[in-house]
Design a protein around this motif. Sequence first.
Motif, PDB file in Angstrom:
ATOM      1  N   PRO A 109       0.885  -1.335  -0.092  1.00 27.50           N
ATOM      2  CA  PRO A 109      -0.179   0.018   0.178  1.00 27.50           C
ATOM      3  C   PRO A 109       1.053   1.254   0.063  1.00 27.50           C
ATOM      4  O   PRO A 109       1.865   1.193   0.541  1.00 27.50           O
ATOM      5  N   PRO A 110       0.350   2.372  -0.703  1.00 25.98           N
ATOM      6  CA  PRO A 110       1.146   3.659  -0.596  1.00 25.98           C
ATOM      7  C   PRO A 110       1.754   4.069   0.956  1.00 25.98           C
ATOM      8  O   PRO A 110       0.898   4.109   1.747  1.00 25.98           O
ATOM      9  N   GLY A 111       2.852   4.227   0.955  1.00 24.31           N
ATOM     10  CA  GLY A 111       3.694   4.509   2.131  1.00 24.31           C
ATOM     11  C   GLY A 111       3.815   3.522   3.216  1.00 24.31           C
ATOM     12  O   GLY A 111       4.412   3.939   4.086  1.00 24.31           O
ATOM     13  N   ALA A 112       3.520   2.313   2.963  1.00 23.22           N
ATOM     14  CA  ALA A 112       3.744   1.121   3.610  1.00 23.22           C
ATOM     15  C   ALA A 112       5.254   1.061   4.139  1.00 23.22           C
ATOM     16  O   ALA A 112       5.715   0.453   5.001  1.00 23.22           O
ATOM     17  N   LEU A 113       5.954   1.271   3.062  1.00 19.74           N
ATOM     18  CA  LEU A 113       7.321   0.870   3.222  1.00 19.74           C
ATOM     19  C   LEU A 113       8.274   2.111   3.564  1.00 19.74           C
ATOM     20  O   LEU A 113       9.372   1.871   3.667  1.00 19.74           O
ATOM     21  N   ASP A 114       7.553   3.318   4.024  1.00 21.98           N
ATOM     22  CA  ASP A 114       8.295   4.555   4.441  1.00 21.98           C
ATOM     23  C   ASP A 114       9.330   4.212   5.356  1.00 21.98           C
ATOM     24  O   ASP A 114      10.622   4.571   5.291  1.00 21.98           O
ATOM     25  N   ALA A 115       8.994   3.766   6.254  1.00 19.45           N
ATOM     26  CA  ALA A 115       9.914   3.429   7.668  1.00 19.45           C
ATOM     27  C   ALA A 115      11.130   2.613   7.288  1.00 19.45           C
ATOM     28  O   ALA A 115      12.177   2.802   8.011  1.00 19.45           O
ATOM     29  N   VAL A 116      10.598   1.318   6.782  1.00 18.62           N
ATOM     30  CA  VAL A 116      11.658   0.397   6.278  1.00 18.62           C
ATOM     31  C   VAL A 116      12.529   0.858   5.556  1.00 18.62           C
ATOM     32  O   VAL A 116      14.006   0.425   5.711  1.00 18.62           O
ATOM     33  N   MET A 117      12.218   1.718   4.500  1.00 20.33           N
ATOM     34  CA  MET A 117      13.324   2.070   3.591  1.00 20.33           C
ATOM     35  C   MET A 117      13.983   3.081   4.144  1.00 20.33           C
ATOM     36  O   MET A 117      15.146   3.319   3.577  1.00 20.33           O
ATOM     37  N   ALA A 118      13.378   3.830   5.081  1.00 22.09           N
ATOM     38  CA  ALA A 118      14.341   4.834   5.727  1.00 22.09           C
ATOM     39  C   ALA A 118      15.524   4.245   6.497  1.00 22.09           C
ATOM     40  O   ALA A 118      16.458   5.158   7.028  1.00 22.09           O
ATOM     41  N   LEU A 119      15.650   3.044   6.841  1.00 25.12           N
ATOM     42  CA  LEU A 119      16.665   2.552   7.648  1.00 25.12           C
ATOM     43  C   LEU A 119      18.004   2.742   6.939  1.00 25.12           C
ATOM     44  O   LEU A 119      19.228   2.544   7.643  1.00 25.12           O
ATOM     45  N   ASP A 120      18.075   2.959   5.598  1.00 26.43           N
ATOM     46  CA  ASP A 120      19.460   2.943   4.820  1.00 26.43           C
ATOM     47  C   ASP A 120      19.242   4.423   3.997  1.00 26.43           C
ATOM     48  O   ASP A 120      18.156   4.861   3.802  1.00 26.43           O
ATOM     49  N   LYS A 121      20.498   4.822   3.714  1.00 26.88           N
ATOM     50  CA  LYS A 121      20.214   5.910   2.732  1.00 26.88           C
ATOM     51  C   LYS A 121      19.758   5.458   1.496  1.00 26.88           C
ATOM     52  O   LYS A 121      19.981   4.306   0.901  1.00 26.88           O
ATOM     53  N   PRO A 122      19.095   6.461   0.832  1.00 26.75           N
ATOM     54  CA  PRO A 122      18.142   5.921  -0.344  1.00 26.75           C
ATOM     55  C   PRO A 122      18.788   5.510  -1.489  1.00 26.75           C
ATOM     56  O   PRO A 122      18.415   4.354  -2.057  1.00 26.75           O
ATOM     57  N   ARG A 123      20.067   6.059  -1.432  1.00 28.52           N
ATOM     58  CA  ARG A 123      20.837   5.409  -2.769  1.00 28.52           C
ATOM     59  C   ARG A 123      21.444   3.917  -2.556  1.00 28.52           C
ATOM     60  O   ARG A 123      21.750   3.195  -3.608  1.00 28.52           O
TER      61      ARG A 123
END
Length: 211
Positions: A88-102
Motif C-alpha cells: 500500500p502507498p507509504g507502507a514501506l516508508d519507515a523500513v526504507m528509511a533504515l538505509d541511505k536512499p541510494r
Amino acid sequence: MTVLGGCGAWPGAGQACSGYLVEDEGFRVLIDPGYATLPRLLALMGAADVDAVLVTHGHPDHCSDLNPLLRARALADDPAPPLPVHAPPGALDAVMALDKPRMLAAALTIHDLRPGRPCELGPSTELVSLAKDADLLLAEATYPERVPEEDAPYLSSARDAGRTAASAGAARLLLTHLWPDTPAEPALAAAAASYPGALSVATAGLTVDLA
C-alpha cells in the motif's frame, strides 16, 4: 505455501513474526517479511531466488525484514535484479528509511497497492467473497474471542476468522498472528465454534501443499 513465522507484534524465542512463502511453478512470492523471517527464508533459498514481495501493511512485524533481504541482494558480489515489491502507498516508508536512499534504490521496484473501501470494525464483508471456496484461508487471529475496542479497526479474532471461513466455504483455515508465547488451543477452539473444516495454527516451518 511455507510459513516462515506466525507471531504477532514481536517474535517469541526461536520464532518469527508474519512471513509466508508461496511457490507456484517455480515462481516465489514472499508475503509479509516480518521480524526474524529472513534467516528462515535463507535456510530454504538464496535472497536472489525471491521473485516478488507482497506487503499487506506497514507495521514492522509485517515488513521489517524487507531491509535485510534487500541488503542481501544489493550487497552480493553479483547483485540481484530489482525486486518487485507490492505494498500500500507509504507502507514501506519507515523500513526504507533504515538505509541511505541510494544504497537500496536499485534493489527494488515499488508497486503501490490501492486497497478497497475501508472497514471501521471487524473483518470486511468482502473477505467472504475473496475467500469463497478457497483451498486455504490464511487469517489473522491475534485474539481468540474478542478484540479490544482500541484495536478493533486493525485486528481480528480467531472467532471472526472461523465465521469468515465458514461463510466462504474455505476448505482449510490456518490461523496466524497470534500473540507470542500464547497457547494455540483457545484460538483453535474459538474458530472451531463456527468453522467445521480443517483447522490449524501457522507455525514456523509448516508447509501446506495447495495442489
